[in-house]
Scaffold this active site. Structure first.
Site, short mmCIF file in Angstrom:
data_model
loop_
_atom_site.label_atom_id
_atom_site.label_comp_id
_atom_site.label_asym_id
_atom_site.label_seq_id
_atom_site.Cartn_x
_atom_site.Cartn_y
_atom_site.Cartn_z
N ASP A 42 0.86 -1.18 0.00
CA ASP A 42 0.00 0.00 0.00
C ASP A 42 0.89 1.23 0.00
O ASP A 42 1.98 1.22 0.59
CB ASP A 42 -0.90 0.00 1.25
CG ASP A 42 -2.17 0.80 1.05
OD1 ASP A 42 -3.26 0.21 1.07
OD2 ASP A 42 -2.05 2.04 0.86
N THR A 44 -14.25 -3.72 -7.64
CA THR A 44 -15.42 -3.58 -8.51
C THR A 44 -15.07 -2.62 -9.65
O THR A 44 -14.61 -1.51 -9.40
CB THR A 44 -16.59 -3.01 -7.70
OG1 THR A 44 -16.76 -3.84 -6.55
CG2 THR A 44 -17.86 -2.97 -8.52
N LYS A 79 -21.07 -8.47 -10.77
CA LYS A 79 -20.89 -7.72 -9.53
C LYS A 79 -21.68 -6.40 -9.56
O LYS A 79 -22.38 -6.04 -8.62
CB LYS A 79 -19.40 -7.46 -9.30
CG LYS A 79 -19.08 -6.43 -8.24
CD LYS A 79 -19.54 -6.88 -6.86
CE LYS A 79 -19.67 -5.73 -5.90
NZ LYS A 79 -18.65 -5.59 -4.95
N ARG A 120 -30.07 -4.25 -6.03
CA ARG A 120 -30.45 -3.72 -4.72
C ARG A 120 -30.86 -2.25 -4.84
O ARG A 120 -31.86 -1.83 -4.28
CB ARG A 120 -29.26 -3.80 -3.75
CG ARG A 120 -28.80 -5.17 -3.42
CD ARG A 120 -29.62 -5.83 -2.36
NE ARG A 120 -29.35 -5.34 -1.02
CZ ARG A 120 -30.09 -5.67 0.03
NH1 ARG A 120 -31.13 -6.46 -0.13
NH2 ARG A 120 -29.79 -5.21 1.22
N ARG A 176 -43.83 -14.29 -4.59
CA ARG A 176 -42.90 -13.80 -5.61
C ARG A 176 -42.59 -12.31 -5.47
O ARG A 176 -42.10 -11.69 -6.39
CB ARG A 176 -43.46 -14.10 -7.01
CG ARG A 176 -43.30 -15.57 -7.41
CD ARG A 176 -43.77 -15.84 -8.81
NE ARG A 176 -45.20 -15.68 -8.96
CZ ARG A 176 -46.12 -16.59 -8.60
NH1 ARG A 176 -45.72 -17.74 -8.11
NH2 ARG A 176 -47.41 -16.35 -8.76
N CYS A 227 -20.69 0.99 -2.15
CA CYS A 227 -20.91 0.03 -3.23
C CYS A 227 -22.22 0.28 -3.97
O CYS A 227 -22.23 0.59 -5.15
CB CYS A 227 -20.92 -1.37 -2.66
SG CYS A 227 -19.47 -1.65 -1.63
#
Ligand code: SAJ
Length: 420
Positions: free
Chosen positions: A35, A122, A207, A214, A247, A261
């Site tokens: 890093d 990502t 991804k 969501r 459903r 994210c």
């Protein structure tokens, strides 16, 4: 432990890199966490962690003490390079790949025949093929034959990272089958979940789509909340009843979407296909509008003055993570407006705000439940009632509905509820 590899260099020892490095070290590999941040590396070398994640400190301390894990500010030769650097978003909502590019450039200088490079960060579709591979080719090695490259996106949830690194299923998208199989052999050392092999572009899109799924669903819940408020309906009741259908799975409305994210990844798809992603775009707009919606409810409740006590400011419950927190955006609005609010904050997960809750609530004209930390289910409402100046409550999470929703001593406002 894979017999093929001995030494692994994890590039970027942050939220994903550090737990990954610790787990790999625990699985028998020699692991170096590379890093550029000297503080992060020096803390790591003393067995200390710089992020907040349950149980990670014990694991890192013990692996550093055993000599399996160390930090370095210079890149080193290794058998495997795992890229776990941030992919932030620019002001104009594009993926900032500068850390990925820098990581690939540093690998290029030390990469050897037989090495494996895994991108965990990502990234927009095409990053492995169009960004990483061309950089690695500058090493003069044949990428795909001498050096193997794959994307295997991390999908762990903050608060349960160590558990999910082991238990989750993995998607592995290699530039060729051999690359994917090498990653699968490596992961077999610690992953208990299933591993699915595909190409790198598909893995990248998977991804992004998981988090976009969501985001779009949360936007739908938030839209339902706003509709119900003006229709005299309780969105929480609608959600509960509709979800009885086998459903249907309506997500939870709230003050907006935080974290690094879900609020970011949909933009990486939109950036590639702006004309073809109106639903994804609109969902981002809806979720980003929620802090302002909550702000309006504050004004409606107490006008533009008074003491506002905010309980919970992290981006989600029971974690000490403030990244992109919608409640911080709300607090900025409360501070910026020409209004004159006295703002008091409590959050058991943030050191600065882990203060006496009674002092925070005392003389408040409004208590805003910002995040539904478990602890807030046990709030002493009797004491709260006594301490508050005006008895206004704004619940942005639906957590107190059954606890004080019907208590006529409070003026209880519930986000998404048009019934009261
Ligand atoms: N939220 C709602 N309503 C809901 C669910 C969540 O408003 O019904 C809000 C939360 O309050 C929070 C935000 O959304 O502010 C995101 O929280 P989260 O717990 O849903 O997800 P993250 O961002 O902590 O982690 C996600 C996970 N992705 C999926 O569940 C598909 C995780 O598995 C990923 O690894 C992670 O993103 C990541 O690193 O990409």
């Amino acid at each position: 432990m894979s017999r093929q590899f001995k030494k692994i260099c994890v590039i970027g020892v942050g939220y994903i890199g550090l737990p990954t490095a610790a787990i790999l070290a625990n699985s028998g590999y020699e692991v170096v966490g590379y890093d550029l941040d000297e503080f992060v590396v020096s803390e790591l070398n003393q067995g200390r962690i710089t992020i907040s994640e349950p149980h990670l400190d014990e694991l890192v301390r013990s692996e550093v003490e055993k000599g399996n894990l160390r930090g370095s500010t210079t890149i080193e030769e290794a058998d495997v390079f795992s890229i776990a650097v941030p992919t932030p978003i620019t002001k104009d909502k594009k993926a900032d790949l500068s850390y990925v590019v820098a990581a690939a450039n540093s690998i290029k200088d030390v990469v050897k025949k037989g090495n494996l490079v895994v991108l965990e960060s990502t990234s927009p579709p095409g990053t492995v093929e169009e960004c990483i591979v061309p950089i690695l080719e500058k090493s003069g090695l044949n990428i795909g034959e001498d050096v193997f490259v794959a994307h295997s996106p991390e999908r762990v949830i903050p608060g349960k990272i160590l558990e999910e690194l082991v238990e989750n299923n993995r998607i592995i998208g290699g530039i060729n089958l051999q690359s994917s199989e090498m990653v699968r052999d490596l992961f077999r050392s610690f992953v208990k979940g299933e591993m699915f092999i595909t190409d790198s572009r598909t893995a990248e899109m998977c991804k992004l789509m998981e988090n976009t799924y969501r985001d779009v669903n949360i936007a739908l819940a938030n839209e339902l909340a706003v509709i119900c408020e003006s229709q005299g309906i309780d969105a929480w009741e609608v959600r509960e009843l509709s979800n009885q259908h086998q459903r249907v799975n309506i997500h939870m409305p709230g003050p907006g979407v935080g974290g690094h994210c879900i609020a970011v990844d949909p933009w990486f798809i939109h950036e590639k296909e702006p004309e073809k992603s109106p639903l994804i775009h609109q969902s981002r707009v809806i979720n980003d509008s929620m802090p302002a919606h909550v702000f309006e409810k504050v004004v409606k409740s107490v006008g533009k003055k008074g003491k506002v006590a905010v309980l919970g400011i992290t981006y989600k419950p029971d974690v000490g993570d403030l990244r992109e927190s919608p409640i911080l955006k709300l607090i900025d609005m409360l501070k910026k407006d020409e209004a004159n609010y006295e703002i008091a904050i409590h959050d058991p997960f943030i050191k600065e705000y882990n203060v006496d809750i009674n002092t925070v609530i005392s003389h408040a004209d409004l208590v805003v439940l910002g995040v539904n930390h478990k602890q807030y289910l046990n709030v002493d409402f009797e004491a709260m009632h006594k301490l508050m100046r005006q008895k206004n409550i704004l619940d942005t999470r639906g957590s107190w509905k059954n606890l004080i929703g019907e208590d006529s001593r409070f003026h209880y406002t519930l986000l998404g509820c048009g019934k009261r």
